[in-house]
Design a protein around this motif. Sequence first.
Motif, PDB file in Angstrom:
ATOM      1  N   VAL A 144      37.981  39.469  27.100  1.00  0.00           N
ATOM      2  CA  VAL A 144      38.541  40.780  27.432  1.00  0.00           C
ATOM      3  C   VAL A 144      39.855  40.912  26.683  1.00  0.00           C
ATOM      4  CG1 VAL A 144      39.553  42.213  29.232  1.00  0.00           C
ATOM      5  CG2 VAL A 144      37.444  40.984  29.685  1.00  0.00           C
ATOM      6  N   VAL A 145      40.022  42.026  25.972  1.00  0.00           N
ATOM      7  CA  VAL A 145      41.217  42.251  25.162  1.00  0.00           C
ATOM      8  C   VAL A 145      42.000  43.444  25.704  1.00  0.00           C
ATOM      9  CG1 VAL A 145      42.061  42.899  22.869  1.00  0.00           C
ATOM     10  CG2 VAL A 145      40.183  41.266  23.081  1.00  0.00           C
ATOM     11  N   LYS A 146      43.298  43.250  25.873  1.00  0.00           N
ATOM     12  CA  LYS A 146      44.209  44.339  26.242  1.00  0.00           C
ATOM     13  C   LYS A 146      45.460  44.230  25.371  1.00  0.00           C
ATOM     14  CE  LYS A 146      43.954  46.970  29.178  1.00  0.00           C
ATOM     15  NZ  LYS A 146      43.412  48.366  29.160  1.00  0.00           N
ATOM     16  N   GLY A 147      46.288  45.255  25.453  1.00  0.00           N
ATOM     17  CA  GLY A 147      47.525  45.259  24.690  1.00  0.00           C
ATOM     18  C   GLY A 147      48.553  44.300  25.265  1.00  0.00           C
ATOM     19  N   ALA A 148      49.505  43.914  24.421  1.00  0.00           N
ATOM     20  CA  ALA A 148      50.526  42.954  24.840  1.00  0.00           C
ATOM     21  C   ALA A 148      51.538  43.554  25.799  1.00  0.00           C
ATOM     22  CB  ALA A 148      51.237  42.389  23.608  1.00  0.00           C
ATOM     23  N   ASP A 149      51.400  44.844  26.139  1.00  0.00           N
ATOM     24  CA  ASP A 149      52.255  45.423  27.177  1.00  0.00           C
ATOM     25  C   ASP A 149      51.799  44.977  28.568  1.00  0.00           C
ATOM     26  OD1 ASP A 149      49.901  46.852  26.727  1.00  0.00           O
ATOM     27  OD2 ASP A 149      50.757  48.776  27.350  1.00  0.00           O
ATOM     28  N   TYR A 150      50.648  44.306  28.650  1.00  0.00           N
ATOM     29  CA  TYR A 150      50.183  43.697  29.897  1.00  0.00           C
ATOM     30  C   TYR A 150      50.587  42.226  29.920  1.00  0.00           C
ATOM     31  CZ  TYR A 150      47.050  47.596  31.112  1.00  0.00           C
ATOM     32  OH  TYR A 150      46.538  48.823  31.470  1.00  0.00           O
ATOM     33  N   GLN A 151      50.644  41.660  31.126  1.00  0.00           N
ATOM     34  CA  GLN A 151      50.658  40.220  31.279  1.00  0.00           C
ATOM     35  C   GLN A 151      49.252  39.786  31.662  1.00  0.00           C
ATOM     36  OE1 GLN A 151      53.930  38.457  33.483  1.00  0.00           O
ATOM     37  NE2 GLN A 151      55.128  40.363  33.262  1.00  0.00           N
ATOM     38  N   GLU A 152      48.897  38.556  31.356  1.00  0.00           N
ATOM     39  CA  GLU A 152      47.510  38.133  31.519  1.00  0.00           C
ATOM     40  C   GLU A 152      47.017  38.326  32.953  1.00  0.00           C
ATOM     41  OE1 GLU A 152      44.923  34.045  30.991  1.00  0.00           O
ATOM     42  OE2 GLU A 152      46.340  34.616  29.405  1.00  0.00           O
ATOM     43  N   HIS A 153      47.868  38.034  33.932  1.00  0.00           N
ATOM     44  CA  HIS A 153      47.425  38.162  35.323  1.00  0.00           C
ATOM     45  C   HIS A 153      47.228  39.615  35.739  1.00  0.00           C
ATOM     46  CE1 HIS A 153      51.808  38.739  35.863  1.00  0.00           C
ATOM     47  NE2 HIS A 153      51.471  39.455  36.926  1.00  0.00           N
ATOM     48  N   GLU A 154      47.708  40.563  34.932  1.00  0.00           N
ATOM     49  CA  GLU A 154      47.573  41.982  35.246  1.00  0.00           C
ATOM     50  C   GLU A 154      46.288  42.592  34.684  1.00  0.00           C
ATOM     51  OE1 GLU A 154      52.223  43.475  35.288  1.00  0.00           O
ATOM     52  OE2 GLU A 154      51.199  43.300  33.349  1.00  0.00           O
ATOM     53  N   VAL A 155      45.589  41.868  33.837  1.00  0.00           N
ATOM     54  CA  VAL A 155      44.403  42.418  33.168  1.00  0.00           C
ATOM     55  C   VAL A 155      43.244  42.497  34.157  1.00  0.00           C
ATOM     56  CG1 VAL A 155      42.719  42.089  31.324  1.00  0.00           C
ATOM     57  CG2 VAL A 155      45.145  41.563  30.922  1.00  0.00           C
ATOM     58  N   VAL A 156      42.779  43.691  34.402  1.00  0.00           N
ATOM     59  CA  VAL A 156      41.663  43.900  35.327  1.00  0.00           C
ATOM     60  C   VAL A 156      40.424  43.153  34.827  1.00  0.00           C
ATOM     61  CG1 VAL A 156      40.052  45.604  36.260  1.00  0.00           C
ATOM     62  CG2 VAL A 156      42.498  46.133  36.137  1.00  0.00           C
ATOM     63  N   GLY A 157      39.805  42.386  35.701  1.00  0.00           N
ATOM     64  CA  GLY A 157      38.607  41.641  35.333  1.00  0.00           C
ATOM     65  C   GLY A 157      38.874  40.325  34.661  1.00  0.00           C
ATOM     66  N   GLY A 158      40.151  40.016  34.375  1.00  0.00           N
ATOM     67  CA  GLY A 158      40.486  38.791  33.666  1.00  0.00           C
ATOM     68  C   GLY A 158      40.091  37.546  34.433  1.00  0.00           C
ATOM     69  N   ASP A 159      40.406  37.515  35.723  1.00  0.00           N
ATOM     70  CA  ASP A 159      40.062  36.346  36.539  1.00  0.00           C
ATOM     71  C   ASP A 159      38.553  36.151  36.608  1.00  0.00           C
ATOM     72  OD1 ASP A 159      42.705  35.792  36.989  1.00  0.00           O
ATOM     73  OD2 ASP A 159      42.782  36.773  38.959  1.00  0.00           O
ATOM     74  N   PHE A 160      37.800  37.260  36.683  1.00  0.00           N
ATOM     75  CA  PHE A 160      36.345  37.174  36.743  1.00  0.00           C
ATOM     76  C   PHE A 160      35.794  36.569  35.459  1.00  0.00           C
ATOM     77  CE2 PHE A 160      32.217  39.151  35.713  1.00  0.00           C
ATOM     78  CZ  PHE A 160      31.460  38.641  36.754  1.00  0.00           C
ATOM     79  N   VAL A 161      36.269  37.038  34.327  1.00  0.00           N
ATOM     80  CA  VAL A 161      35.779  36.547  33.042  1.00  0.00           C
ATOM     81  C   VAL A 161      36.124  35.075  32.869  1.00  0.00           C
ATOM     82  CG1 VAL A 161      36.007  36.773  30.529  1.00  0.00           C
ATOM     83  CG2 VAL A 161      35.793  38.804  31.949  1.00  0.00           C
ATOM     84  N   LYS A 162      37.329  34.688  33.260  1.00  0.00           N
ATOM     85  CA  LYS A 162      37.734  33.286  33.134  1.00  0.00           C
ATOM     86  C   LYS A 162      36.947  32.383  34.082  1.00  0.00           C
ATOM     87  CE  LYS A 162      42.206  34.189  33.494  1.00  0.00           C
ATOM     88  NZ  LYS A 162      43.658  33.957  33.542  1.00  0.00           N
ATOM     89  N   SER A 163      36.399  32.938  35.174  1.00  0.00           N
ATOM     90  CA  SER A 163      35.671  32.123  36.145  1.00  0.00           C
ATOM     91  C   SER A 163      34.400  31.514  35.560  1.00  0.00           C
ATOM     92  CB  SER A 163      35.319  32.963  37.388  1.00  0.00           C
ATOM     93  OG  SER A 163      34.287  33.902  37.095  1.00  0.00           O
ATOM     94  N   TYR A 164      33.818  32.131  34.507  1.00  0.00           N
ATOM     95  CA  TYR A 164      32.617  31.566  33.896  1.00  0.00           C
ATOM     96  C   TYR A 164      32.881  31.084  32.463  1.00  0.00           C
ATOM     97  CZ  TYR A 164      32.112  36.466  32.284  1.00  0.00           C
ATOM     98  OH  TYR A 164      32.327  37.729  31.762  1.00  0.00           O
TER      99      TYR A 164
END
Length: 484
Positions: A432-452
Amino acid sequence: MINDFTFGRVAIIGDLLLDCYIHGSVGRISPEAPVPVLLRAHQTAVPGGAANVAMNAATLGCSVTLVGLVGQDESAEALRAVLVGTPGIDIAGIVADPDWTTITKTRVLSGRQQIVRIDDERIELPTEATRSRLIEAARIAIDKADVVVCSDYAKGVLTDDVLAAVIAIASARGVPVIVDPKRKDFSAYRGAFLVTPNRNELAEATGLPLRTDDEIEQAVRVVSAQFGGNVLVTRSEEGMTLFRREGQVTHVHAHKSEVYDVSGAGDTVVATVASVLSAGQDLETAVVIATSAASIVVSKLGTATVSRAELSAALMAEMKESGATVALGRASAIIDEWHHHGARVVFTNGCFDLVHPGHIALIRAAAGHGDKLIVAINSDASVKRLKGASRPLQDEQARATVIGALRDVDLVVVFDEDTPLETIQALRPDVVVKGADYQEHEVVGGDFVKSYGGSVVLVDLISGRSTTSIVQKMQGVPMAQAAV
């Protein structure tokens, strides 16, 4: 269109291959010799030759009986393992001969660049006993087939007697035979309904120039007379030419696509034509649909198949001129197919109301982190909730069409929720790619994608670029204030 088809049974007889791919990256030249050093990442193996035709037909929804020859070796076991795991393929017709070597082609790739191909094969005439077993397996397969495909890779299976027997058995039962040829004289295919040479094969069979439509027509008349049937010439970026033995000629233009690899494209064409014919459709319809299938498969890396969902989406897109937009369910099926062939799928999202350099930079950077890029766009209702009643400036179809037309984008979906979480959960991308104006923990769906085992990537943005700032500038708001 194709979703309404009920596909029948196809018997596929020919040379079985195993295509292996060693993937990695090259970062330096060997100190031992002026050759690149590949850092191996992973290895995949997929069916090739007649087995790839079977995979393509089964993926579209046909019931397939596959007849061919393998050795008693590791490559044969690997080939069987993949075929057994594919619904719709019956491999009872595969003949094993301890004196035969299963033909294997190993390609070494860095990214999308093929570095070298290594072939493991020993081409010789099968014994008379083995050929008799092949003919008997073909007879059983043809008895329950609506269409027969002879996939001739000139690797020893379709000998004169085997080929003649297959065509004779099929003709006696009124089953059409399609031949993907490798011989220089097409008279060996006498009795076949359709032969599908590419431009080079047609040139070898006729010795004629093939620069123009008129020259192609002259050549196909020559080879049609050799075997007495119809001819479909695949012409790469120029599309296809269908010659009916009664004399009618139809030129079908190719659909524009990014060409990454033509490996197995002919297999996809013959499998699609056979599949559509098995559904009771006419030859012209089959050729048009096969042209779309070919445009899809050449955009994939390596020997690949085209799923029913992909093909349906492509046909709908061509009819509606709606870019690369597909429904979520179809997108999920397409991504499953990409994953099956080892592709790394990247996801990004946004409103993309007025596409500006910041959007282009984000999409280009996202595409660099994998093999396929899917972009999720907020629906009109979602944008209104997030941006206010005056937005979006362009409706979702217009926004999706613009994004879908970008060369880095492989697929576009539209989501109605405030966030893309449900879309990410349905599609299961690798990145999942987002702009650097986000922090990684703020990226929606990031935790889900990292879970697998997936990852989140933050890319640099072009500062001062946003649709909101463009709108405010048009309204006369000073840029300093608009940037707040």
